[in-house]
Design a protein around this motif. Structure first.
Motif, PDB file in Angstrom:
ATOM      1  N   TRP A  77       0.708  -0.998   0.108  1.00 25.08           N
ATOM      2  CA  TRP A  77      -0.056   0.196   0.151  1.00 25.08           C
ATOM      3  C   TRP A  77       1.003   1.402  -0.038  1.00 25.08           C
ATOM      4  O   TRP A  77       0.568   2.602  -0.932  1.00 25.08           O
ATOM      5  N   ALA A  78       1.953   0.928   0.474  1.00 23.97           N
ATOM      6  CA  ALA A  78       3.104   2.100   0.535  1.00 23.97           C
ATOM      7  C   ALA A  78       3.494   2.875  -0.539  1.00 23.97           C
ATOM      8  O   ALA A  78       3.998   4.172  -1.617  1.00 23.97           O
ATOM      9  N   PHE A  93       0.072   0.108  -9.323  1.00 18.89           N
ATOM     10  CA  PHE A  93       0.107  -0.575  -8.686  1.00 18.89           C
ATOM     11  C   PHE A  93       1.156  -1.193  -8.444  1.00 18.89           C
ATOM     12  O   PHE A  93       1.479  -1.584  -9.331  1.00 18.89           O
ATOM     13  N   TRP A  94       2.074  -1.601  -7.477  1.00 18.32           N
ATOM     14  CA  TRP A  94       3.259  -1.762  -7.555  1.00 18.32           C
ATOM     15  C   TRP A  94       3.768  -2.994  -7.929  1.00 18.32           C
ATOM     16  O   TRP A  94       3.261  -4.095  -7.761  1.00 18.32           O
ATOM     17  N   ASN A  95       5.089  -2.992  -9.278  1.00 17.94           N
ATOM     18  CA  ASN A  95       5.633  -4.079  -9.799  1.00 17.94           C
ATOM     19  C   ASN A  95       3.532  -4.947 -10.774  1.00 17.94           C
ATOM     20  O   ASN A  95       4.245  -6.179 -10.633  1.00 17.94           O
ATOM     21  N   ILE A 111      -4.283  -2.468 -17.006  1.00 12.48           N
ATOM     22  CA  ILE A 111      -3.074  -2.668 -17.868  1.00 12.48           C
ATOM     23  C   ILE A 111      -2.604  -3.471 -16.867  1.00 12.48           C
ATOM     24  O   ILE A 111      -2.291  -3.314 -15.604  1.00 12.48           O
ATOM     25  N   GLU A 112      -1.911  -4.978 -17.525  1.00 12.43           N
ATOM     26  CA  GLU A 112      -0.823  -5.857 -16.619  1.00 12.43           C
ATOM     27  C   GLU A 112       0.045  -5.945 -17.692  1.00 12.43           C
ATOM     28  O   GLU A 112      -0.125  -5.341 -18.543  1.00 12.43           O
ATOM     29  N   ASP A 118       9.089  -4.959 -13.493  1.00 13.85           N
ATOM     30  CA  ASP A 118       9.977  -4.035 -12.436  1.00 13.85           C
ATOM     31  C   ASP A 118       9.991  -2.982 -13.088  1.00 13.85           C
ATOM     32  O   ASP A 118      11.428  -2.248 -12.595  1.00 13.85           O
ATOM     33  N   PHE A 119       8.754  -2.246 -14.163  1.00 14.10           N
ATOM     34  CA  PHE A 119       8.736  -1.276 -14.273  1.00 14.10           C
ATOM     35  C   PHE A 119       8.096  -0.256 -13.426  1.00 14.10           C
ATOM     36  O   PHE A 119       7.183  -0.507 -12.478  1.00 14.10           O
ATOM     37  N   ARG A 120       9.381   0.951 -13.030  1.00 16.58           N
ATOM     38  CA  ARG A 120       9.125   1.822 -12.167  1.00 16.58           C
ATOM     39  C   ARG A 120       7.547   2.832 -12.631  1.00 16.58           C
ATOM     40  O   ARG A 120       7.625   3.540 -13.670  1.00 16.58           O
TER      41      ARG A 120
END
Length: 327
Positions: A77-78, A93-95, A111-112, A118-120
């Protein structure tokens, strides 16, 4: 026939039932019943926080839970956040991927990141030179170089239509911003950055039409020989300009600067000081755990941030006729 103001819940219900063509025509006008709102993530729920009576002495806020199914749960959540582009909301959504949410039509798309997880995520934009808005996500991959394990960035665009990554090579990239500090305007992406050599604050930008990054303009900040930088928060003002919230680390004074003219491809930008606040109990915006959001209504600042003492989210109204804090 007497005219009256409809409850905002009814206004929202009417809007969500209109056909898309009607919504496009409505959104191009200044709606008398439209009110600025914050979108807040709290655990697994999402809320809208609207303001009422900003022109009176005793303004109020209304909190409403939004019925939105994001189809995915965040692992951390961070590292989940929401950003806006052209009326759409994009939740990272992270990673995992990005959710596209149309609050007008209450539609959600997903979108997945299938292989390149590992895209930031940095921000969203589109090619303003094309009639259709093909949304693109700007970000980077961390890459290790040499045997010293030095980390570098490999910048890329994720094209939502083709579901494919495109790597971007540029001879010079402005310093990147932190998460939650990218602003989309007219299809381009902007962020505040700092030049260590000249000690100047400036706007970095990425043009999705040319796929070029550049130093867009200087910001109205003095050079700090001591290295104590101001806290800067950029946002869109009046739909076609920028507002810059600046808080001094030394004096704690808070200023709001706005651009004089509409933002276009020219970097000849003039900044005007709109509001200066020298209030002892105004919260420190340094070391905030959550993203800082704000908007300007006439000469009133509406700010969403963390309370310094409790860490609980709060809404602050500061203007000529009001000074309120809501938790």
């Amino acid at each position: 026939m007497a005219s009256g103001k409809l409850p905002w819940e009814l206004e929202e219900e009417i809007l969500c039932r209109l056909p898309p063509g009607s919504l496009v025509r409505l959104r191009s006008k200044s709606l008398g019943f439209a009110r600025p709102q914050f979108i807040i993530l709290a655990g697994f729920k999402i809320y809208s926080i609207g303001t009422i009576g900003l022109d009176v002495i005793d303004p109020k806020i209304e909190v409403r839970e939004l019925a939105c199914q994001f189809l995915f749960e965040a692992e951390k959540w961070a590292f989940t956040r929401i950003t806006a582009c052209n009326g759409l909301l994009f939740r990272d959504f992270w990673n995992q991927g990005v959710t596209i949410w149309n609050p007008w039509l209450r539609q959600v798309g997903w979108i997945e990141y299938k292989e390149d997880k590992d895209f930031r995520f940095c921000g969203v934009g589109y090619d303003a030179g094309k009639p259709e808005k093909g949304y693109k996500i700007f970000g980077y991959f961390n890459r290790f170089y040499d045997t010293k394990l030095k980390i570098g960035h490999r910048f890329a665009i994720f094209e939502c239509a083709s579901q494919a990554f495109k790597f971007i090579d540029s001879p010079e990239w402005p310093t990147l911003a932190g998460r939650g500090e990218y602003v989309s305007l007219n299809g381009n992406l902007y962020w505040t950055a700092y030049n260590e050599d000249t000690r100047e604050h400036f706007l970095g930008s990425f043009d999705f039409s040319t796929e070029i990054s550049m130093h867009f303009c200087l910001l109205p900040c003095a050079k700090h020989v001591s290295g104590l930088r101001d806290k800067l928060v950029l946002t869109v003002f009046k739909g076609d300009r920028f507002a810059l919230l600046k808080q001094s680390r030394i004096s704690s004074n808070t200023e709001i600067w706005v651009t004089k003219d509409k933002i276009n491809s020219s970097n000849n930008v003039v900044w005007l000081n709109l509001i200066t606040l020298s209030i002892p109990d105004f919260p420190s915006l340094f070391h905030q755990l959550s993203d800082i959001s704000y908007f300007i209504h006439d000469m009133t600042l509406i700010l969403c941030c963390d309370d310094n003492q409790t860490g609980v989210g709060c809404i602050l109204l500061r203007g000529e006729t009001c000074a309120r804090r809501f938790k």
